[in-house]
Design a protein around this motif. Structure first.
Motif, mmCIF file in Angstrom:
data_model
loop_
_atom_site.group_PDB
_atom_site.id
_atom_site.type_symbol
_atom_site.label_atom_id
_atom_site.label_comp_id
_atom_site.label_asym_id
_atom_site.label_seq_id
_atom_site.Cartn_x
_atom_site.Cartn_y
_atom_site.Cartn_z
ATOM 1 N N ALA A 10 0.776 -1.272 0.070
ATOM 2 C CA ALA A 10 0.118 0.018 -0.185
ATOM 3 C C ALA A 10 0.881 1.383 -0.154
ATOM 4 C CB ALA A 10 -0.848 0.027 1.067
ATOM 5 N N GLY A 11 0.615 2.401 -0.854
ATOM 6 C CA GLY A 11 1.327 3.470 -1.028
ATOM 7 C C GLY A 11 2.611 3.403 -1.750
ATOM 8 N N THR A 12 2.932 2.262 -2.301
ATOM 9 C CA THR A 12 3.867 2.076 -3.267
ATOM 10 C C THR A 12 3.741 1.902 -4.670
ATOM 11 O OG1 THR A 12 4.145 -0.410 -3.246
ATOM 12 C CG2 THR A 12 5.002 0.677 -1.210
ATOM 13 N N ASP A 13 4.533 1.634 -5.374
ATOM 14 C CA ASP A 13 4.244 1.528 -6.991
ATOM 15 C C ASP A 13 4.337 0.047 -7.290
ATOM 16 O OD1 ASP A 13 4.093 4.326 -7.587
ATOM 17 O OD2 ASP A 13 6.211 4.429 -7.541
ATOM 18 N N ARG B 40 -8.084 2.334 5.963
ATOM 19 C CA ARG B 40 -7.064 2.308 6.696
ATOM 20 C C ARG B 40 -7.524 2.802 8.376
ATOM 21 N NH1 ARG B 40 -0.954 5.214 5.722
ATOM 22 N NH2 ARG B 40 -0.023 4.144 7.737
ATOM 23 N N ALA B 41 -6.844 2.035 9.070
ATOM 24 C CA ALA B 41 -7.255 2.177 10.501
ATOM 25 C C ALA B 41 -5.855 2.255 11.453
ATOM 26 C CB ALA B 41 -8.335 1.048 11.182
ATOM 27 N N GLY B 42 -5.635 3.477 11.823
ATOM 28 C CA GLY B 42 -4.332 3.699 12.247
ATOM 29 C C GLY B 42 -3.282 3.218 11.368
ATOM 30 N N ASP B 43 -2.211 2.420 11.798
ATOM 31 C CA ASP B 43 -1.409 2.037 10.822
ATOM 32 C C ASP B 43 -1.692 0.740 10.059
ATOM 33 O OD1 ASP B 43 -0.957 0.045 12.681
ATOM 34 O OD2 ASP B 43 1.182 0.443 13.026
ATOM 35 N N ARG B 44 -2.962 0.163 10.050
ATOM 36 C CA ARG B 44 -3.334 -0.856 9.446
ATOM 37 C C ARG B 44 -4.154 -0.596 8.329
ATOM 38 N NH1 ARG B 44 -3.441 -5.463 12.707
ATOM 39 N NH2 ARG B 44 -4.367 -6.733 11.041
ATOM 40 N N THR C 194 -11.284 -5.368 2.673
ATOM 41 C CA THR C 194 -12.549 -5.581 2.667
ATOM 42 C C THR C 194 -13.486 -5.111 3.802
ATOM 43 O OG1 THR C 194 -12.082 -7.632 4.041
ATOM 44 C CG2 THR C 194 -12.148 -8.136 1.745
ATOM 45 N N VAL C 195 -13.706 -5.561 4.629
ATOM 46 C CA VAL C 195 -14.611 -4.981 5.766
ATOM 47 C C VAL C 195 -14.216 -4.928 7.116
ATOM 48 C CG1 VAL C 195 -16.830 -5.517 6.991
ATOM 49 C CG2 VAL C 195 -16.498 -6.074 4.515
ATOM 50 N N LEU C 196 -14.272 -4.032 7.785
ATOM 51 C CA LEU C 196 -13.961 -3.580 9.383
ATOM 52 C C LEU C 196 -15.099 -4.072 9.945
ATOM 53 C CD1 LEU C 196 -12.071 -0.659 11.034
ATOM 54 C CD2 LEU C 196 -14.030 -1.635 12.182
ATOM 55 N N PRO D 20 -11.860 2.450 21.025
ATOM 56 C CA PRO D 20 -12.374 3.262 19.534
ATOM 57 C C PRO D 20 -11.244 3.074 18.658
ATOM 58 C CG PRO D 20 -11.433 4.669 21.398
ATOM 59 C CD PRO D 20 -11.374 3.429 21.923
ATOM 60 N N LEU D 21 -11.773 3.174 17.375
ATOM 61 C CA LEU D 21 -10.943 2.994 16.365
ATOM 62 C C LEU D 21 -11.672 4.142 15.083
ATOM 63 C CD1 LEU D 21 -10.655 -0.764 15.600
ATOM 64 C CD2 LEU D 21 -8.969 0.524 16.199
ATOM 65 N N THR D 22 -10.737 4.493 14.506
ATOM 66 C CA THR D 22 -10.905 5.619 13.360
ATOM 67 C C THR D 22 -10.323 4.936 12.032
ATOM 68 O OG1 THR D 22 -10.945 7.499 14.680
ATOM 69 C CG2 THR D 22 -10.858 7.892 12.270
ATOM 70 N N ALA D 23 -11.209 4.708 11.152
ATOM 71 C CA ALA D 23 -11.134 4.240 9.768
ATOM 72 C C ALA D 23 -11.173 5.118 8.700
ATOM 73 C CB ALA D 23 -11.813 2.954 9.314
ATOM 74 N N ALA D 24 -10.424 5.212 7.695
ATOM 75 C CA ALA D 24 -10.731 6.296 6.526
ATOM 76 C C ALA D 24 -10.467 5.607 5.342
ATOM 77 C CB ALA D 24 -9.775 7.398 6.679
ATOM 78 N N THR D 25 -11.039 5.899 4.181
ATOM 79 C CA THR D 25 -10.683 5.408 2.796
ATOM 80 C C THR D 25 -9.584 6.136 2.424
ATOM 81 O OG1 THR D 25 -12.320 7.148 1.879
ATOM 82 C CG2 THR D 25 -13.077 4.725 2.371
ATOM 83 N N VAL D 26 -8.593 5.606 1.465
ATOM 84 C CA VAL D 26 -7.549 5.928 1.087
ATOM 85 C C VAL D 26 -7.674 5.592 -0.554
ATOM 86 C CG1 VAL D 26 -5.076 6.217 0.657
ATOM 87 C CG2 VAL D 26 -6.269 5.537 3.076
#
Length: 296
Positions: free
Chosen positions: A79-82, A130-134, A138-140, A281-287
């Motif tokens: 993730a985040g690489t080419d 992405r949730a934290g550094d993970r 698919t699904v959280l 608690p967890l925060t997840a974001a789309t990248v």
């Protein structure tokens, strides 16, 4: 594009299917003109370190051979690489491969898809969560479904959806609602009672349970499914509909969409791609376009 690519293999996936799948996959990749190097690990952490080393060394692609757990590790490496990711689905659930229309338990065919994509377009940009550094593909899961996931991972019984069916039946005995605080994007927190909250970058988990049936991996949004308070009888009635994705019409179910979500709830562990993330608690974001995926 380098001609050397890396097979990232979980030999234990699907009761040994991962190891058996590696050979025809490697053969198909070599027939397509690629040099193949195989990476194994003594455990998940060691495997991830080796995969990251292969990516840092400039491998032409990382091909995950195994189930969703192996794909999850591979996503953390690329993730985040080419470096593009290919998937040879050989596990129990294979939800990530199904979400992208890739062959399941057909290692040679899956390898041909990866090789063809690598030559033709080098991988199509695909969203991740992405949730934290993970990272997750698919699904959280949180609440009842994360407890089912945990129990399913510990069962030694059948594979795929039947394992999760058994785990669900076992967890029904302890069915309870959970007080959540949920925040979408930059909006205010809302307090709700829920049986589960599932955050979908892709539609399914648990070997085909389409908990977030409208989720797409190219729209920059999560589909979020909230199952409110319900009885065991109601849950049993709704559960079969999850495999068709028709449960969203039930009055106990609410569907939401957001770029990011924060979940808070006492005593709840979050799971993503079938692997534990840790307690809420967890925060997840789309990248958006976080990974280049080798798909047709």
């Amino acid at each position: 594009m380098t001609s050397e690519i890396t097979l990232f293999v979980n030999p234990a996936a699907g009761r040994g299917r991962g190891a058996r799948a590696a050979r025809p996959a490697a053969s198909a990749l070599r027939d397509a003109g690629f040099s193949v190097r195989t990476v194994l690990g003594t455990d998940a952490a060691d495997a991830l370190d080796r995969a990251r080393a292969a990516v840092a060394a400039g491998t032409g692609a990382l091909i995950a051979v195994g189930g969703d757990g192996m794909v999850s590790l591979a996503l953390r490496a690329v993730a985040g690489t080419d470096v593009p990711l290919g998937v040879v689905a050989a596990g129990s659930g294979n939800d990530y491969a199904r979400a992208h229309g890739l062959p399941v338990r057909q290692p040679a065919a899956a390898a041909v898809v990866a090789a063809t994509a690598l030559k033709e377009h080098g991988g199509r940009p695909t969203d991740l969560g992405r949730a934290g550094d993970r990272w997750f593909g698919t699904v959280l899961a949180s609440g009842f479904d994360s407890r089912v996931n945990d129990r399913g991972n510990r069962l030694r019984g059948p594979v795929g959806r039947f394992r999760y069916d058994l785990a669900l039946l076992a967890e029904l005995a302890a069915l309870r609602t959970v007080p959540y605080r949920i925040s979408l994007d930059d909006g205010p927190a809302r307090e709700i009672e829920a049986t589960l909250v599932a955050v979908g970058n892709a539609p399914s988990y648990g070997g085909g349970m389409r908990i977030c049936p409208g989720a797409r991996t190219d729209d920059g949004l999560f589909d979020i499914t909230v199952v409110g308070p319900c009885t065991r009888t109601t849950l049993l009635r709704v559960f079969p509909r999850v495999y068709r994705g028709s449960h969203l019409s039930h009055p106990a179910v609410t569907a939401l969409r957001a770029r990011s979500v924060t979940l808070e709830a006492p005593g709840v562990t979050g799971y993503a791609d079938g692997e534990p993330l840790g307690p809420l608690p967890l925060t997840a974001a789309t990248v958006p376009e976080a990974v280049r995926l080798l798909v047709p």
